[in-house]
Scaffold this motif. Sequence first.
Motif, mmCIF file in Angstrom:
data_model
loop_
_atom_site.group_PDB
_atom_site.id
_atom_site.type_symbol
_atom_site.label_atom_id
_atom_site.label_comp_id
_atom_site.label_asym_id
_atom_site.label_seq_id
_atom_site.Cartn_x
_atom_site.Cartn_y
_atom_site.Cartn_z
ATOM 1 N N SER A 73 0.694 -1.217 -0.058
ATOM 2 C CA SER A 73 0.076 -0.029 -0.025
ATOM 3 C C SER A 73 0.916 1.029 -0.076
ATOM 4 O O SER A 73 2.313 1.290 0.036
ATOM 5 C CB SER A 73 -0.959 -0.149 1.227
ATOM 6 N N HIS A 74 0.199 2.328 -0.207
ATOM 7 C CA HIS A 74 0.890 3.821 -0.039
ATOM 8 C C HIS A 74 1.235 4.170 1.563
ATOM 9 O O HIS A 74 1.990 5.101 1.439
ATOM 10 C CB HIS A 74 0.219 4.769 -0.918
ATOM 11 N N ARG A 75 0.367 3.725 2.178
ATOM 12 C CA ARG A 75 0.640 4.030 3.688
ATOM 13 C C ARG A 75 1.433 3.337 4.576
ATOM 14 O O ARG A 75 1.694 2.052 4.250
ATOM 15 C CB ARG A 75 -0.764 4.076 4.411
ATOM 16 N N SER A 76 2.168 3.874 5.538
ATOM 17 C CA SER A 76 3.162 3.040 6.480
ATOM 18 C C SER A 76 2.377 2.088 7.199
ATOM 19 O O SER A 76 1.282 2.350 7.588
ATOM 20 C CB SER A 76 4.106 3.829 7.047
ATOM 21 N N VAL A 77 2.752 1.081 7.803
ATOM 22 C CA VAL A 77 2.099 0.037 8.679
ATOM 23 C C VAL A 77 3.219 -0.140 9.848
ATOM 24 O O VAL A 77 4.093 -0.554 9.918
ATOM 25 C CB VAL A 77 2.023 -1.191 8.037
ATOM 26 N N ASN A 78 2.379 0.147 10.997
ATOM 27 C CA ASN A 78 3.317 -0.123 12.193
ATOM 28 C C ASN A 78 3.290 -1.427 12.710
ATOM 29 O O ASN A 78 2.232 -2.230 12.829
ATOM 30 C CB ASN A 78 2.593 0.748 13.539
ATOM 31 N N LEU A 79 4.384 -2.145 12.417
ATOM 32 C CA LEU A 79 4.593 -3.779 12.709
ATOM 33 C C LEU A 79 4.832 -4.167 13.985
ATOM 34 O O LEU A 79 4.896 -5.337 14.292
ATOM 35 C CB LEU A 79 5.585 -4.609 11.742
ATOM 36 N N PHE A 94 8.532 -8.556 15.649
ATOM 37 C CA PHE A 94 8.736 -7.272 15.341
ATOM 38 C C PHE A 94 8.601 -6.142 16.384
ATOM 39 O O PHE A 94 7.445 -6.076 17.370
ATOM 40 C CB PHE A 94 8.045 -6.698 14.130
ATOM 41 N N ARG A 95 9.656 -5.486 16.725
ATOM 42 C CA ARG A 95 9.568 -4.492 17.936
ATOM 43 C C ARG A 95 10.147 -3.140 17.330
ATOM 44 O O ARG A 95 11.074 -2.834 16.815
ATOM 45 C CB ARG A 95 10.852 -4.786 18.893
ATOM 46 N N HIS A 96 9.215 -2.037 17.571
ATOM 47 C CA HIS A 96 9.324 -0.602 17.448
ATOM 48 C C HIS A 96 9.751 -0.608 15.785
ATOM 49 O O HIS A 96 10.628 0.152 15.421
ATOM 50 C CB HIS A 96 10.225 -0.160 18.166
ATOM 51 N N TYR A 97 9.089 -1.145 14.700
ATOM 52 C CA TYR A 97 9.277 -1.097 13.484
ATOM 53 C C TYR A 97 8.213 -0.757 12.562
ATOM 54 O O TYR A 97 6.922 -1.231 12.646
ATOM 55 C CB TYR A 97 9.803 -2.459 12.785
ATOM 56 N N ARG A 98 8.315 0.166 11.816
ATOM 57 C CA ARG A 98 7.413 0.963 10.955
ATOM 58 C C ARG A 98 7.606 0.585 9.513
ATOM 59 O O ARG A 98 8.737 1.211 9.197
ATOM 60 C CB ARG A 98 6.834 2.308 11.111
ATOM 61 N N LEU A 99 6.893 -0.128 8.731
ATOM 62 C CA LEU A 99 7.194 -0.477 7.319
ATOM 63 C C LEU A 99 6.410 0.638 6.466
ATOM 64 O O LEU A 99 5.363 0.555 6.457
ATOM 65 C CB LEU A 99 6.769 -1.707 7.040
ATOM 66 N N GLU A 100 7.488 1.450 5.768
ATOM 67 C CA GLU A 100 6.784 2.391 4.990
ATOM 68 C C GLU A 100 6.071 1.925 3.640
ATOM 69 O O GLU A 100 6.185 0.902 3.500
ATOM 70 C CB GLU A 100 8.126 3.348 4.450
ATOM 71 N N GLY A 101 5.186 2.587 3.372
ATOM 72 C CA GLY A 101 4.378 2.168 1.990
ATOM 73 C C GLY A 101 5.325 1.964 1.026
ATOM 74 O O GLY A 101 6.455 2.634 0.730
ATOM 75 N N ARG A 102 4.909 0.920 0.049
ATOM 76 C CA ARG A 102 5.762 0.538 -1.136
ATOM 77 C C ARG A 102 7.108 0.109 -0.672
ATOM 78 O O ARG A 102 7.921 0.457 -1.531
ATOM 79 C CB ARG A 102 5.653 1.884 -1.950
ATOM 80 N N SER A 103 7.440 -0.466 0.500
ATOM 81 C CA SER A 103 8.711 -0.750 0.769
ATOM 82 C C SER A 103 8.651 -2.317 1.192
ATOM 83 O O SER A 103 7.915 -3.143 1.748
ATOM 84 C CB SER A 103 9.227 0.143 1.714
ATOM 85 N N THR A 104 10.059 -2.925 1.350
ATOM 86 C CA THR A 104 10.340 -4.125 1.967
ATOM 87 C C THR A 104 11.217 -4.372 3.110
ATOM 88 O O THR A 104 12.232 -3.340 2.957
ATOM 89 C CB THR A 104 10.779 -4.985 0.644
ATOM 90 N N VAL A 105 11.254 -4.997 3.982
ATOM 91 C CA VAL A 105 11.933 -5.294 4.898
ATOM 92 C C VAL A 105 12.409 -6.683 4.930
ATOM 93 O O VAL A 105 11.578 -7.806 4.533
ATOM 94 C CB VAL A 105 11.589 -4.938 6.407
ATOM 95 N N ARG A 106 13.617 -6.974 4.994
ATOM 96 C CA ARG A 106 14.130 -8.253 4.984
ATOM 97 C C ARG A 106 14.596 -8.516 6.389
ATOM 98 O O ARG A 106 15.390 -8.176 6.931
ATOM 99 C CB ARG A 106 15.471 -8.371 4.113
#
Length: 192
Positions: A73-79, A94-106
């Motif tokens: 999505s375009h909005r960030s998500v608090n994981l 996941f601790r204190h991590y926000r995944l920005e819109g249109r992005s990936t975390v490995r």
Amino acid sequence: MSASLSVTARRLAAAVLTAGALAGAAAASASADNGTRLHRAQVEISDVQHSLGHDNRSNRSLNMEWVDVTNTSHRSVNLDGWTLSDEDGRTYTFRHYRLEGRSTVRVHTGVGRDSGTDLYQDRRTSVWDRHSDTATLANDHGRIIDTASWGNDRHAPSRGNDRHAPSWSNDRRGHDEREGRLEGRESRHEGR
């Protein structure tokens, strides 16, 4: 004359009030509907690379084992509080991590320094079984958001929501040249 003027005035006032109430209800409904549809976050397991070989205890090898989690999505998500787990119950939170819109975390298995694009489970042994396993992503309420499965001999009962089910086998279907990475997976997502 005054009695008929009074009835007409009351009818006109009632019509105006009714029209105003209907217009207000329609505007509120449209506003709520747009907010839900336009800004719904979608997070998924977009790729997995399981253990590549016999060396499953060196930190280098463990960090080559990972799961990609993508926000489409375009909005960030608090994981914060979300979990990533395998069939045997090994769980990363996941601790204190926000995944920005249109992005990936490995999310790597081994030890490392967390960054905006890479997180580390800080484990000393492999998590993802190279022959068959299921990676499960759940939100902070325990609701399963996505799964990715591989292998023909999965020992867990079907959960009914395996999103990615490539048929990994020794003939290398579903593997890339590094062996062990999901590629060209069919994807379907429920609950969105």
